[in-house]
Structure formats: structure tokens, C-alpha cells
Design a protein around this motif. Structure first.
Motif, short mmCIF file in Angstrom:
data_model
loop_
_atom_site.label_atom_id
_atom_site.label_comp_id
_atom_site.label_asym_id
_atom_site.label_seq_id
_atom_site.Cartn_x
_atom_site.Cartn_y
_atom_site.Cartn_z
N VAL A 8 0.86 -1.32 0.10
CA VAL A 8 0.19 0.22 -0.03
C VAL A 8 0.80 1.32 -0.01
N GLN A 9 0.61 2.16 -0.98
CA GLN A 9 1.54 3.34 -0.97
C GLN A 9 0.48 4.58 -0.51
N ILE A 10 1.08 4.96 0.61
CA ILE A 10 0.50 6.07 1.34
C ILE A 10 1.16 7.31 1.41
N GLY A 11 0.93 8.32 0.84
CA GLY A 11 1.95 9.61 0.77
C GLY A 11 3.27 9.00 0.01
N ILE A 26 -6.15 0.80 9.15
CA ILE A 26 -5.02 1.69 8.70
C ILE A 26 -5.20 3.06 9.00
N ALA A 27 -6.43 3.71 8.82
CA ALA A 27 -6.35 5.03 9.18
C ALA A 27 -6.15 5.60 10.67
N ARG A 28 -6.46 4.53 11.54
CA ARG A 28 -5.99 4.79 12.79
C ARG A 28 -4.43 5.20 13.00
N GLU A 29 -3.62 4.67 12.14
CA GLU A 29 -2.24 4.79 12.20
C GLU A 29 -1.75 6.26 11.59
N TYR A 30 -2.86 6.80 10.95
CA TYR A 30 -2.61 8.01 10.38
C TYR A 30 -3.49 9.25 11.04
N GLN A 31 -4.15 8.81 11.94
CA GLN A 31 -4.84 10.00 12.57
C GLN A 31 -4.23 11.06 13.07
N LYS A 32 -3.26 10.59 13.74
CA LYS A 32 -2.41 11.76 14.37
C LYS A 32 -1.80 12.74 13.45
N ASP A 33 -1.82 12.25 12.35
CA ASP A 33 -1.17 13.45 11.22
C ASP A 33 -2.33 14.36 10.74
N SER A 34 -3.70 13.98 10.89
CA SER A 34 -4.54 14.77 10.63
C SER A 34 -5.38 15.40 11.31
N LYS A 35 -5.68 16.69 11.11
CA LYS A 35 -6.35 17.71 12.21
C LYS A 35 -7.84 17.27 12.52
N PHE A 62 -6.71 9.50 2.25
CA PHE A 62 -7.63 9.42 3.26
C PHE A 62 -8.35 10.81 3.33
N LEU A 63 -9.63 10.81 3.60
CA LEU A 63 -10.55 11.84 3.51
C LEU A 63 -10.91 12.29 4.96
N THR A 64 -11.09 13.49 5.30
CA THR A 64 -11.56 13.97 6.64
C THR A 64 -12.71 14.64 6.45
N THR A 65 -13.37 15.16 7.58
CA THR A 65 -14.63 15.85 7.66
C THR A 65 -14.44 17.08 6.91
#
Length: 556
Positions: A8-11, A26-35, A62-65
Motif C-alpha cells: 500500500v502506497q500512502i503518501g 490503517i486510518a488509525r495509524e495516520y489519524q495523528k497526522d490529521s487535524k 484518506f478523506l476527513t470531515t
């Protein structure tokens, strides 16, 4: 058995995950990088719900609110949570005949409830408390596929009669249903994996219904103030009630009408309704002789041009001599057009208009002088003068249309007492069903796709790609001034999406899967699939929809 992994290519990272890993993990690993909360995944450009499992190697985003698709997912899931709580608080489903989710009011959604249960703020507070409980419990939002005929039987049992009617016309053999703590429903679009994401909302009693409040896409972590704009609310409410009087509040009901009646009759009824509304406006303007400038504003594809001609015809009935003028002919030369944050020409901002020349010409006309009106050449980006002279007589009236016409800065040098302001927009009165609303922007986007292909040589890909910029312009330069209008006009036609379907579908199918606009095209195609088609041949040539499909009597 050997565990298999997907790359998986992420960034800039290349990672490996076991097949069957959910996007949520997977998103939980990257949540810290998202506001803001991550609510959707995009695998190789395709949107995926977070509870979906990884099936192959991919490029993952990933897409946020804080993004449109993520915000819509939040709102949709919140509606499911609200419905579950309402039925749970009432206790007996038979006490609720129907919960309707309708249109936007003050950055929330206006809803109604009918049945034995009483709609009070106390009841809504109980519902909100139950919603908060389910958020704390992080209840999963399940999704399963069911045979269409079985789903229809469930909708009848649940008294969701609009959905039963809708799926009578669906050609698909299976339906995706969402399940929250035993409450099942159908929703058009993606959902969150569980209720823990839904931390920001409110329920407020309003008029004879209530508003479900939620954050905006610009500020996803807080509620906006409740500030309903009553003029636009009344127009939308009137349109909703008129659709109800016709017995056509939803797409399923429209399809019933197409099958069981002559659609030409519906077309004539809708056109008569529009003509009545336009005639009423003309009478009001004619009763105020000091009003010599009619200003018409509205968002893209609202039908301003056709409306201005039809209003002019009605004004002539009262002995007035209207002169339609398009503000677009006063665009500044292309090289002087301001640029947006991306370095592209910003045709939506007020500074794209030569305000000084516009005011000079309009003042001269009001003072009885002869002027030469310009015509903007959109191909060359130049204003041209071709001997189009104009002078106003005693009974003459200017009918000016443009997106900035309600902004006082556009007409600052013209006398206020001479102005009559009209706001026009296509405020779709149909819903897909009782719980799935049709955003008014979807109707306007489809209008523009069809018109741009016919008149500007733009394909659907280009129109969809430009739409976010157009929408930002509307938010900045049109919507803030809509309540300044003396009167509002809803240009949506109850039958129009069934007509646009025939024109828009081939254009949308031309967008290939590898193009970034594909997801939006696919969404619109799925949406249009709900409608049975109506051919456009019987539509009168003065109809507002002719501005988009062609063969109109005003040279459009």
C-alpha cells in the motif's frame, strides 16, 4: 497457512498490510497526522468506506470531515443515528407515520415528523440524549446486501412507503441496507463505520418541524450559530408543499406519474405555476413606478437569462418597456481578470466586472442619455462594441441579470429607491425518498453539464472539474446577499431531472475510470438511475429548462 500481504502506497511511504485489514485500521495509524477525523479512504482513486477490507495493493489516500465527500458521509451517518434514536425514544413505531428529511436551513437540515407522537423541544432533547448515548457506545454501522424484492417488503413493514415506491422502479437485483442497532434503512451514499465519530450535532425545534444541526465542511469540529434565513426558507417550504399537493414529493411518486399519466400534463401544470409566479412579480413591480431597475441574481445554472426574458414579457403586459441587460457583458478584459489562489482566472469575483463603466452606463440611461452597450466576447476575452445603442423612455425599465446583482457594491452609484431585487435559484423540491434529500447543487450541476456541452463545447469532465471553483464563488459572492432580495423565485421544475437524464447520461459516461472526475460522474449516474426519463420534445420553448437543453424561444 501463510499470511499474504498487500503493498500500500500512502503518501511517500510503501507499507505492507495483511489482506483483510480494514481501511479503518490503517486510518488509525495516520489519524495523528490529521487535524480532523478520517472518515473515508480512497484506494486508487475510488472512494471506500472505512469498514471495507483491503483486497489488493493500492495507492491509498484518506478523506476527513473537512472535505466534501467526508462531510457528506458525516451528515448521512448522523441522519441514520437521529432516525434510530427517534424511533427508539417513541418506543412504538406505529406512533410515527413519517419522518421527512427535506432541505438546508442555517447549515442544518430541516426535517418534519408526522404521527401520534408529539414534536416538542422536550422530545428532541430526549432524542439528542439517546443519540449521545449511542455515540459513547461506538455502535457499529453495518451494511449488507439484500434482494430488492426482500428490501421492498421490509420498507413496507417499516412504513417507509417512499422507499417501497422508489425501488419498484429500480432495475438492480440487490440493495445495500445499513443497520444501526437493529434499525435498517437505505441511504444514497457512504457511511461511517460506527457512531463514535458523530460527536457534534444538535436538534432544534423550528417552525412546524425541526432542524438537525451539524458542523460545516469549513469548520468540521464545531456547530455554526443557528441563524435561519427566512426568505429562502419560505420559498423552499412553499415548493415542498406544492409538490405535496401534486402528490409528487419524491422520485418514486414522479416515476408513478410518468407511468400512469401523460407527462405532458405535468409539464403544463409546472409551466403554469412558474408563469403565475412571474406574473405576480411583474404586477408588484408595475405597482411601484419608482422602480426602474430590476436586478436579478442567482447562482450558476439557476436560469437567470430565461427568467429575465420571461419577466420582461410579463412587464410588457403592464405597458412597461423592459430592456434586458447582462452584467457579464461588463467583464474586464481577460488580462485584467483577478486570479484565484491557484493562479486561475477568477470570473466569479466582483472585481472581474468593470463596475465603474457599468455604473456610468446605467446612470446615463436613467438620466435619458443614449449609450452604446458592450458585448463581451468570451473567446477573445475582450469587450466589443457593435453599434447596440439604447435610450430609456418614460415607461422603460432596466432588467439586469448577473451573479452580483444583489451586492450593493455593484450598483452603488444607482439610487436605491429605483431598485427592485430578485433572487433566483433552482431549489429542487423533490426528495429521493423520505430520508434521502436531493441537494439543490446536483440539479444545477446537471443543468450546467448539459448546457456547457451544447453551447460552450465543454465536456462533462471539464464542467465537473470547474464546479468546486464555481461553488466557492457562490458561497463568497452570491449566497451572503440572497436575503437582500425583495422577492425570490424557485426556478426548479418538478419534472426536470427526468428530462436532464436523457441529455446528461451520455456526457457522464464519457468520463473514464482513471480520471479524477470519475467518482463524481459515477455518483451522478447512480443518482439519475432513480428516474424514469421524460423526452424533451413536449416542453414549451419558453420553459426555463430550454436554457439548458436548447431550442428555446429566447435564442438560447
Amino acid at each position: 497457512m501463510e499470511q499474504k500481504y498487500a503493498e500500500v502506497q500512502i503518501g511517500g511511504e510503501l507499507k505492507k498490510y495483511p489482506y483483510g485489514t480494514t481501511y479503518q485500521e490503517i486510518a488509525r495509524e495516520y489519524q495523528k497526522d490529521s487535524k480532523y477525523p478520517i472518515v473515508l479512504a480512497k484506494a486508487d482513486g475510488r472512494l471506500r468506506e472505512l469498514n471495507k477490507e483491503l483486497e489488493a495493493g493500492c495507492r491509498l489516500e484518506f478523506l476527513t470531515t473537512a472535505e466534501k465527500a467526508g462531510h457528506n458521509t458525516y451528515v448521512r451517518s448522523l441522519m441514520l443515528l437521529m432516525l434510530k434514536a427517534m424511533y427508539h425514544v417513541v418506543g412504538d413505531n406505529r406512533k410515527i407515520d413519517r419522518v421527512g428529511i427535506h432541505f438546508i436551513v442555517s447549515d442544518g437540515c430541516y426535517c418534519t415528523m408526522k404521527g401520534e407522537a408529539s414534536l416538542t423541544q422536550e422530545f428532541l432533547d430526549e432524542v439528542k440524549a439517546d443519540m449521545e448515548r449511542m455515540v459513547r457506545e461506538a455502535l457499529p454501522i453495518g451494511k449488507h446486501s439484500e434482494a430488492t424484492y426482500e428490501a421492498v417488503k421490509k420498507f413496507r413493514t417499516y412504513r417507509m412507503y417512499d422507499k417501497e415506491r422508489l425501488f419498484h422502479y429500480r432495475r438492480v437485483s440487490r440493495v445495500n441496507l445499513y443497520n444501526l442497532a437493529g434499525f435498517e434503512d437505505y441511504f444514497y451514499g457512504y457511511m461511517l463505520p460506527d457512531t463514535s465519530y458523530l460527536t457534534c450535532f444538535d436538534l432544534r425545534l423550528f417552525e412546524d418541524g425541526f432542524v438537525l444541526m451539524y458542523p460545516t465542511v469549513e469548520n468540521p469540529d464545531c456547530l455554526p450559530p443557528f441563524a435561519p434565513e427566512m426568505k429562502i426558507y419560505r420559498v423552499q417550504k412553499e415548493s415542498m408543499e406544492w409538490g405535496g399537493k401534486l402528490g409528487i414529493p419524491t422520485v418514486g411518486a414522479l416515476n408513478d406519474y410518468i407511468v400512469n399519466h401523460d407527462p405532458h400534463e405535468l409539464i403544463m401544470i409546472q409551466e403554469a405555476y412558474h408563469e403565475k409566479k412571474i406574473a405576480e412579480m411583474a404586477a408588484r413591480i408595475a405597482s411601484q413606478p419608482e422602480k426602474r431597475i430590476v436586478l436579478i441574481a442567482g447562482p450558476s445554472s439557476s436560469g437567470k437569462t430565461t427568467f429575465s426574458h420571461r419577466l420582461s414579457t410579463q412587464l410588457a403586459v403592464y405597458g412597461l418597456k423592459p430592456h434586458p441587460i447582462a452584467v457579464d457583458n461588463y467583464f474586464v478584459e481577460r488580462e485584467k481578470t483577478p486570479l484565484d489562489e491557484n493562479g486561475n482566472y477568477n470570473f466569479e469575483c466582483l472585481e472581474a466586472i468593470d463596475i465603474e463603466q457599468f455604473n456610468h452606463d446605467m446612470k446615463a440611461l436613467l438620466q435619458g442619455e443614449i449609450i452604446e452597450l458592450p458585448e463581451f466576447n468570451f473567446k477573445t476575452g475582450k469587450r466589443e462594441y457593435k453599434g447596440k445603442y439604447k435610450k430609456l423612455g418614460r415607461d422603460d425599465i432596466l432588467v439586469i441579470e448577473g451573479i452580483h446583482c444583489l451586492n450593493e457594491k455593484l450598483t452603488a452609484e444607482l439610487p436605491r429607491e429605483s431598485k427592485f431585487k430578485i433572487y433566483i435559484s433552482a431549489l429542487t423540491q423533490l426528495n429521493i425518498d423520505e430520508h434521502n434529500r436531493i441537494p439543490t447543487t446536483d440539479g444545477r450541476l446537471l443543468r450546467r453539464i448539459v448546457r456547457d456541452a451544447r453551447t460552450r463545447g465543454s465536456d462533462a469532465k471539464r464542467t465537473i472539474g470547474m464546479w468546486p471553483s464555481v461553488r466557492r464563488g457562490e458561497e463568497n459572492y452570491i449566497f451572503p446577499y440572497q436575503e437582500e432580495a425583495d422577492v425570490m423565485f424557485n426556478s426548479a421544475l418538478i419534472y426536470e431531472l427526468a428530462v436532464l437524464k436523457l441529455y446528461a447520461e451520455p456526457l457522464l459516461f464519457s468520463i473514464s475510470p482513471e480520471e479524477p472526475e470519475y467518482e463524481e460522474a459515477k455518483r451522478l449516474l447512480k443518482f439519475l438511475d432513480y428516474f424514469l426519463p421524460i423526452p424533451g420534445e413536449d416542453i414549451p420553448n419558453h420553459s426555463l429548462i430550454r436554457e439548458f437543453i436548447g431550442r428555446g424561444c429566447f435564442g438560447l
